[in-house]
Enzyme design. Structure first.
Site, short mmCIF file in Angstrom:
data_model
loop_
_atom_site.label_atom_id
_atom_site.label_comp_id
_atom_site.label_asym_id
_atom_site.label_seq_id
_atom_site.Cartn_x
_atom_site.Cartn_y
_atom_site.Cartn_z
CB THR A 151 -25.22 24.34 5.08
OG1 THR A 151 -24.66 25.46 4.38
CG2 THR A 151 -24.12 23.33 5.38
CD1 TRP A 152 -30.92 27.89 1.52
CD2 TRP A 152 -31.33 26.80 -0.37
NE1 TRP A 152 -31.88 28.60 0.85
CE2 TRP A 152 -32.16 27.95 -0.33
CE3 TRP A 152 -31.41 25.97 -1.48
CZ2 TRP A 152 -33.05 28.28 -1.34
CZ3 TRP A 152 -32.30 26.29 -2.49
CH2 TRP A 152 -33.10 27.44 -2.42
CG ASP B 158 -22.41 25.35 -1.05
OD1 ASP B 158 -21.65 26.03 -1.76
OD2 ASP B 158 -23.60 25.65 -0.82
CE1 TYR C 145 -27.67 29.44 0.73
CE2 TYR C 145 -26.11 27.78 1.45
CZ TYR C 145 -26.81 28.41 0.44
OH TYR C 145 -26.65 27.98 -0.86
CD GLN D 101 -23.44 26.29 -5.11
OE1 GLN D 101 -24.39 26.67 -4.44
NE2 GLN D 101 -22.23 26.13 -4.58
CE1 TYR E 12 -30.23 26.35 -6.60
CE2 TYR E 12 -28.19 27.04 -7.67
CZ TYR E 12 -29.55 27.20 -7.45
OH TYR E 12 -30.24 28.21 -8.09
#
Length: 277
Positions: free
Chosen positions: A20-21, A49, A54, A163, A191
């Site tokens: 969801t970045w 995630d 964010y 991550q 990611y």
């Protein structure tokens, strides 16, 4: 059927999740982003995630809306700023994330990157949150081999995941970090597996993918997922994009294509500093 990756305690999670970045940053995109996240859940991408960073919590609120009524289906990952990693601040940061997420527990809570707080203090704070039931697992993000060694020395043997930035153009972790994580049974989460969309525009990937009926982005994502024990968390803000990500898993990659990608994007020939964006 989405493959699953095992956490240190034996629990398994989908190898393909949803990132969801850079979501929840434009109100005009909200409906499409909610639809995408819900579509991902329907298709089995139940690992989501997010992070307090964010949108300064806005992405967590978006996730809360997307999973409303479906919380028990979801393996929820969030991350804390490094300046919130102290004994005093981490419980407060976790409480704020829980409130924004509309839940009573985070399934995997990560330290977003290494900061100035001593690791033994952070580990102790994570363990307390775990004992209190606010989180189920804890881990780290953007930790190098040296960081992981220090984490272990600080009592961090229950770290569940690291991550990291990993994709075709960021293969440095293959030299030492990924073997270390595998040896310790710690899950690796990739990611930016499509390099924030840049690999989707790569001409050689486009030509190679076309022969397989894949886009360049699907090919790049499929390569990451081809590595055993790897979890990928691409962002998809549209339903169509979510379905394309799933197809990258369903088709798989022939061995000769993997070899061609390895010749196009070379594996590291020695240790490299861990990259992050």
């Amino acid at each position: 059927m989405i493959p699953r990756t095992k956490l240190p305690d034996g629990e398994t999670v989908p190898s393909l999740g949803q990132g969801t970045w850079m979501m929840a940053e434009d109100a005009e995109d909200r409906a499409a982003e909610l639809a995408a996240l819900r579509c991902g859940l329907d298709l089995g991408m139940t690992l989501i995630d997010t992070a307090e960073m964010y949108g300064e919590g806005a992405a967590e609120e978006l996730v809360a809306e997307a999973i409303e009524g479906r919380r028990d289906e979801v393996f929820l990952v969030s991350k804390a700023y490094p300046w919130h990693a102290s004994a005093r601040e981490l419980p407060l940061a976790c409480a704020r994330s829980l409130k924004r997420l509309g839940t009573d527990r985070i399934d995997l809570y990560l330290l977003h990157w290494r900061g100035k707080v001593p690791l033994d203090e952070t580990v102790a704070a994570m363990e307390r949150l775990r004992d209190q039931g606010h989180i189920r697992h804890w881990g780290v993000s953007n930790f190098s081999v040296e960081d992981m060694d220090e984490l272990t020395a600080a009592g961090g043997r229950r770290c569940a995941a690291n991550q990291i930035l990993y994709n075709l153009t960021r293969r440095g972790p293959e030299w030492d970090l990924l073997p270390l994580l595998e040896a310790q049974g710690i899950a690796a989460m990739a990611y930016s597996p499509v390099e924030q969309g840049r690999l989707a525009r790569h001409p050689r990937l486009h030509r190679l993918g076309a022969d397989l009926g894949l886009t360049a982005a699907q090919l790049a994502l499929g390569w990451v997922l081809n590595r055993s024990g790897m979890i990928a968390i691409p962002k998809a803000g549209r339903v169509e994009h979510v379905r394309q990500n799933l197809r990258a898993v369903e088709l798989g990659l022939p061995r000769d294509v993997v070899s061609e990608l390895d010749s196009l994007f070379l594996a590291p020939s020695g240790p490299r500093p861990l990259e992050m964006i």
